[in-house]
Design an enzyme around this catalytic site. Structure first.
Site, PDB file in Angstrom:
ATOM      1  N   HIS A   1      70.822 119.132  -6.791  1.00  0.00           N
ATOM      2  CA  HIS A   1      71.236 120.122  -7.792  1.00  0.00           C
ATOM      3  C   HIS A   1      70.663 121.500  -7.483  1.00  0.00           C
ATOM      4  O   HIS A   1      71.376 122.515  -7.492  1.00  0.00           O
ATOM      5  CB  HIS A   1      70.791 119.632  -9.166  1.00  0.00           C
ATOM      6  CG  HIS A   1      71.338 120.415 -10.322  1.00  0.00           C
ATOM      7  ND1 HIS A   1      70.727 121.541 -10.811  1.00  0.00           N
ATOM      8  CD2 HIS A   1      72.431 120.218 -11.104  1.00  0.00           C
ATOM      9  CE1 HIS A   1      71.410 122.010 -11.843  1.00  0.00           C
ATOM     10  NE2 HIS A   1      72.468 121.219 -12.043  1.00  0.00           N
TER      11      HIS A   1
ATOM     12  N   ASN B   1      77.338 121.687 -21.012  1.00  0.00           N
ATOM     13  CA  ASN B   1      78.662 121.163 -20.656  1.00  0.00           C
ATOM     14  C   ASN B   1      79.211 120.130 -21.626  1.00  0.00           C
ATOM     15  O   ASN B   1      79.937 119.232 -21.224  1.00  0.00           O
ATOM     16  CB  ASN B   1      78.590 120.498 -19.262  1.00  0.00           C
ATOM     17  CG  ASN B   1      78.076 121.435 -18.203  1.00  0.00           C
ATOM     18  OD1 ASN B   1      78.419 122.604 -18.208  1.00  0.00           O
ATOM     19  ND2 ASN B   1      77.260 120.924 -17.304  1.00  0.00           N
TER      20      ASN B   1
END
Length: 991
Positions: free
Chosen positions: A218, A310
């Site tokens: 990430h 998200n």
């Protein structure tokens, strides 16, 4: 007895079905609390539809959440907030013990964080709180990364850099290696070819080393978006172009992290020269340790950029929602991304769908090696961080607030979507960044009245500022010169400074400017009437002259009036003065009267000998002389100190007489009144306005006439309020006290305040109820419970209703007649069970190649077996799940949904959960785990939720049944052979 059968898992093809969005509950948890909602349905769909060709298990957001859940089941991180005078190191030494592990000594935040076993959390918290110098102890908040990488169902987008106008910005600004972007994340692969040489410093906040190895991938992805090597004919371009990177790892060995690790990373980055901090992570609870660390970084001028999350929700997501942080939502470069959080707390947005960036060369949990695509606000955020780095390079002295303002001012579009100022625009943001230049020369022409300020500059605009006053509106530079004619009236005479500042074309100006000085000598005004030593009585007019601007009237040194322009005149009355001598002066002001420091006239002394009548009241005020016999006239009450001759006049605001002068003759000393019907001398009705009632009085005294004058204003209002947006026509209500439509509440929008009346009549026109209340202008409602004023319940049927509103001036307006139906029906509770066979699945699958849902493996004719043989030490907490859609019965209201599943575990007791999906979002409510036995087939209750929010507009609810690996022994799987699933629906109908 349970039948013996072979281990069917080994006969099932090892398909790679990936993570579904459910969080499981560790059965060892004593509290058995419901799992934190995590993304669900879309992750499952994409796993089943798009990822079956994957060659190795790939974790995504749900796996990380499950790992965090497993870790949090074992340990708790506590943060002790210390008193300012406390010694953090000494307290840290006292806190450390065999069961309490010291994590961070956060000296600048006056805090210490420790890790303790969950079972001993309460005891450890009490021990910490008892240490002298500890002001309080709180549990550290959990955080997760905000990206959803490699999700091909999100529409692939090309040209996102063009969408944010990055190439145009790069044409004029490549950034600077002196500007450092700190990527506080899972680490960074500093050997990745497209990041080689870009990482200038590295820090592991977990163990204090420089090891920032990124096994998750990430952080490496985020770093590449922010500032990968650019224009090097290799790989990808980074948003920040030549900007440097600081790699700050806050992920533990299992790729989980806590907000105290994050805070430690933020402090280190801020202290080691970070210009920008990128936080592509977050959670839904605020944390003081985190917020204090961010505030510290901001105090050093660091721009903090964070992902908005998200989960397609408007709930504030932290750290993005903290004050001063640039909270970044996601678009697909054309629309708001369907996963992006939104809300008033979001600052702006950037593309976050199908972003292409760097990944660890050795591969990682989330990504294949070298390069990959990913989607999420995690990857919108470093685009903004890169843009901020370009701005800092363009203006190194710009404050964090200035850079944030430029980013916001440059963003555009996406109105009403909860994405703040809209989508990021690199070039526009640069255009809104204040320049670093200053005008090369500043000059002033003139010393009085209107002076001309000039500046020589290469900037698009220049702003002038006289002394430390309010700066001017930026003026355009023409042929290298900016010029402003400044009206100097109202400024004090003497020396003044003029500073000129370079500005952008859109009006953002530099902090530093170039200054000069000049002397101002405005001529003083003069009072021309009454002349010095004049005697006055009653009403009189004060006249004056000036070279320009406005004039302020001073009577005995006190402000008593203002006139904006010549000819300057002030109506005044000796009745407002005590008998005797007084002084009159005028003072020069700006035209708008906001600045009155100019020169004063010399004083004129006058002697007043006047009468002193008084007007005590005008009532009603306002009044409405419209002929409806409600407040049609107003009464002027006045008092005379002695017998005087009285004349009454009514004047407009401009001084024109519209009624009178009318003589009332000589009236005796004492109270009197005069009534006005709101009409002019010609008996015509006057228009709505504010008028002045003027009483002029006189009497003879010692051979001379002495006069008096007194005035008071009154508002004439003939216009009735208006209605708009009236609601309630044709409504039905059910005045049975069961909480469903028990009352009728029509509404309307009023143009002004007044008494609002709701009149209810039978179908034959008989008035049966009137409800009245004061209501302000705007939306207003009144409610009726279906009863008369005496409380008698009315029969079912159709009734007529209307609004009547009366304003404070007595003007009344009546609405049209509307209808409402009163019904005596009430809610009746019902319950039904909807059954589906195990193989009637909508979606089925697993979170890894070693977990799944297989109809063919079931012992039941129409069943499905959920199987999980994942090794927790290798894969973490994995899940197998079957998802079902249920059409709910027609109802007025739904109350509860409950899941039951019929089946058994073949191998040994396993753990299953029920899940209720949230309609219209990617969230899911997971119920506490239930242990499934092997002895016999049984119906298991998997939990209940309130129905609200768990069904869509078509009255369809989605529920899931999952099995986790909590009891896995690496030989026999955890499983649940599901024959059928039942949804019990509790609902209400009208009956």
């Amino acid at each position: 007895m349970t039948p013996v059968r072979p281990n069917r898992w080994h006969a099932i093809p090892a398909v790679s079905l990936l993570i579904i969005g459910l969080a499981s509950i560790d059965p060892s948890s004593a509290s058995a609390a419901p799992a934190t909602p995590e993304p669900g349905k879309p992750a499952l769909r994409h796993a089943l539809q798009s990822r079956q060709a994957a060659t190795a298990p790939i974790a995504d957001k749900a796996a990380l959440a499950a790992q965090r859940a497993l870790r949090s089941a074992q340990y708790v991180v506590l943060v002790a907030q210390l008193a300012p005078s406390a010694n953090a190191a000494k307290i840290a030494a006292q806190a450390d013990s065999r069961t309490v592990t010291l994590r961070h000594t956060l000296g600048r935040l006056h805090a210490v964080s420790v890790q303790v076993p969950r079972a001993q959390a309460a005891e450890a918290r009490a021990r910490l709180a008892a240490i002298p110098g500890v002001a309080g102890v709180k549990q550290s908040a959990s955080r997760s990364f905000s990206g959803t990488p490699n999700d091909p169902s999100y529409t692939q987008q090309s040209g996102y850099y063009t969408a944010v106008n990055a190439p145009a910005a790069w044409d004029v600004q490549h950034g600077s290696a002196a500007v450092k972007i700190a990527v506080i994340d899972s680490g960074v692969d500093i050997a990745q070819p497209d990041l080689s040489g870009k990482v200038v410093s590295a820090y592991n906040a977990v163990d204090g080393t420089a090891d920032v190895t990124d096994t998750l991938g990430h952080g490496t992805f985020v770093a590449g978006v922010a500032a990968a090597n650019t224009d090097n004919a290799v790989g990808v371009a980074g948003a920040g172009y030549n900007s440097s990177l600081m790699a700050v790892k806050i992920a533990a060995a299992d790729d989980t992290f806590s907000s105290d690790d994050e805070a430690a990373g933020i402090l280190w980055a801020a202290d080691h020269g970070a210009s920008i901090i990128n936080l592509s992570l977050g959670g839904y609870t605020s944390d003081p340790t985190e917020s204090n660390a961010i505030a510290y970084a901001e105090s050093l001028g660091v721009v903090v950029v964070a992902a908005a999350g998200n989960d397609a929700t408007s709930a504030p997501f932290y750290p993005a929602a903290y004050p001063g942080v640039v909270a970044v939502g996601a678009t697909d470069a054309d629309h708001r991304a369907n996963f992006s959080n939104s809300g008033a707390w979001v600052t702006l947005a950037a593309p976050g769908v199908n972003i292409y960036s760097t990944t660890p060369t050795a591969g990682s949990t989330l990504f294949p090696s070298n390069y990959a695509s990913g989607s999420g606000t995690s990857f919108s955020t470093p685009l903004v961080a890169g843009a901020a780095a370009l701005l800092r390079a363009a203006n190194p002295s710009a404050t964090a607030a200035t850079i944030r303002s430029a980013l916001v001012a440059g963003s555009h579009g996406y109105a009403g979507l909860g994405l703040g100022a809209g989508q990021l625009d690199f070039a526009s943001a640069l255009g809104h960044l204040p320049p670093t230049s200053t005008p090369s020369a500043v000059s002033v022409s003139g010393t009085a009245d209107v002076v001309t300020l000039q500046a020589t500059s290469a900037a698009p605009k220049v702003r002038f500022q006289l002394d430390s006053g309010t700066p001017s509106v930026p003026v355009a530079v023409t042929s290298g010169t900016a010029s402003l004619n400044l009206a100097s009236w109202g400024y004090v005479n003497g020396n003044h400074s003029v500073t000129a500042f370079d500005c952008t074309a859109t009006g953002e100006c530099a902090a530093a400017g170039n200054a000069t000085s000049f002397d101002l000598e405005n001529a003083g005004p003069q009072v021309t009437s009454p002349v010095d030593q004049a005697a006055i009585t009653g009403g009189f007019t004060i006249q004056a002259t000036s070279t320009g601007g406005g004039l302020q009237l001073l009577v005995d040194g006190s402000v008593r009036g203002f006139d904006a322009s010549s000819p300057y005149a002030f109506a005044y009355s000796g009745s407002a003065l005590s008998d005797g001598t007084h002084t009159i002066q005028v003072r020069q002001c700006s035209v708008d009267g906001t600045r009155c420091a100019g020169p004063q006239s010399s004083p004129n002394t006058i002697t007043s000998h006047s009468l002193h009548p008084t007007i005590s009241s005008i009532s009603p005020n306002p009044f409405g002389p419209n002929g409806n016999h409600v407040k049609d006239t107003t009464r002027v009450s006045f008092s005379l100190p002695d017998a005087e001759q009285v004349t009454v006049s009514v004047l407009t605001s401009s001084g024109t007489v519209v009624r009178g002068p009318g003589s009332m003759g000589t009236l005796a000393k004492g109270p009197h009144s005069w009534t006005w019907d709101g009409r002019a001398n010609q008996a015509g009705r006057l228009s709505d306005s504010t008028y002045t009632v003027q009483l002029s009085t006189s009497r003879g005294l010692d051979g001379a006439t002495v006069r008096g004058l007194v005035t008071k204003t009154v508002r004439l209002d003939n216009t009735a309020p208006t209605y708009s947006s009236t609601t309630g026509s044709g409504a039905h209500f059910y005045p049975y006290h069961d909480g469903y439509a028990d009352s009728f509440s029509p509404g309307t929008k009023l143009s002004e305040s007044g008494q609002l009346k709701l009149e209810i009549r039978t179908a034959k026109g008989q008035l049966i109820r009137t409800i009245t209340a004061s209501r302000s202008a705007g939306h207003a409602t009144l409610s009726w419970t279906g009863r008369t004023s005496s409380g008698k319940a009315l029969a079912a049927g159709t009734y007529t209703w209307r609004f009547v509103v009366t304003d404070v001036a007595g003007n009344t307006r009546v609405s049209p007649n509307y209808h409402v139906t009163l019904s005596l029906k009430k809610l009746v509770a019902r319950s039904t069970v909807i059954r589906k066979n195990g193989d009637a699945i909508t979606f089925a699958g697993g979170s890894a190649a070693c977990a799944g849902a297989f109809p063919s493996a079931s012992d039941f004719a129409h069943g499905v077996e959920l199987i999980n043989v994942c090794d927790p030490s290798q894969y973490g907490l994995q899940l197998g799940l079957a998802l079902y859609r249920f059409k709910l019965p027609s109802a007025t209201r739904y109350s509860q949904l409950a899941i039951h599943a019929y089946g058994f575990s073949f191998y040994f007791p396993s753990s299953i959960e029920g899940a209720f999906f949230r309609a219209g979002s990617d969230l899911v409510d997971v119920r506490p785990s239930v242990t499934v036995g092997t002895a016999a087939h049984r119906l298991y209750s998997l939990g209940t939720v309130g129905a609200s929010g768990h069904y869509d507009a078509s009255h369809v609810a989605e529920i899931g049944v999952s099995v986790d690996d909590s009891y896995n022994d690496s030989v026999n799987p955890s499983d649940f052979d599901l024959a059928y699933v039942e949804l019990t629906v509790t609902y209400y109908v009208l009956g």
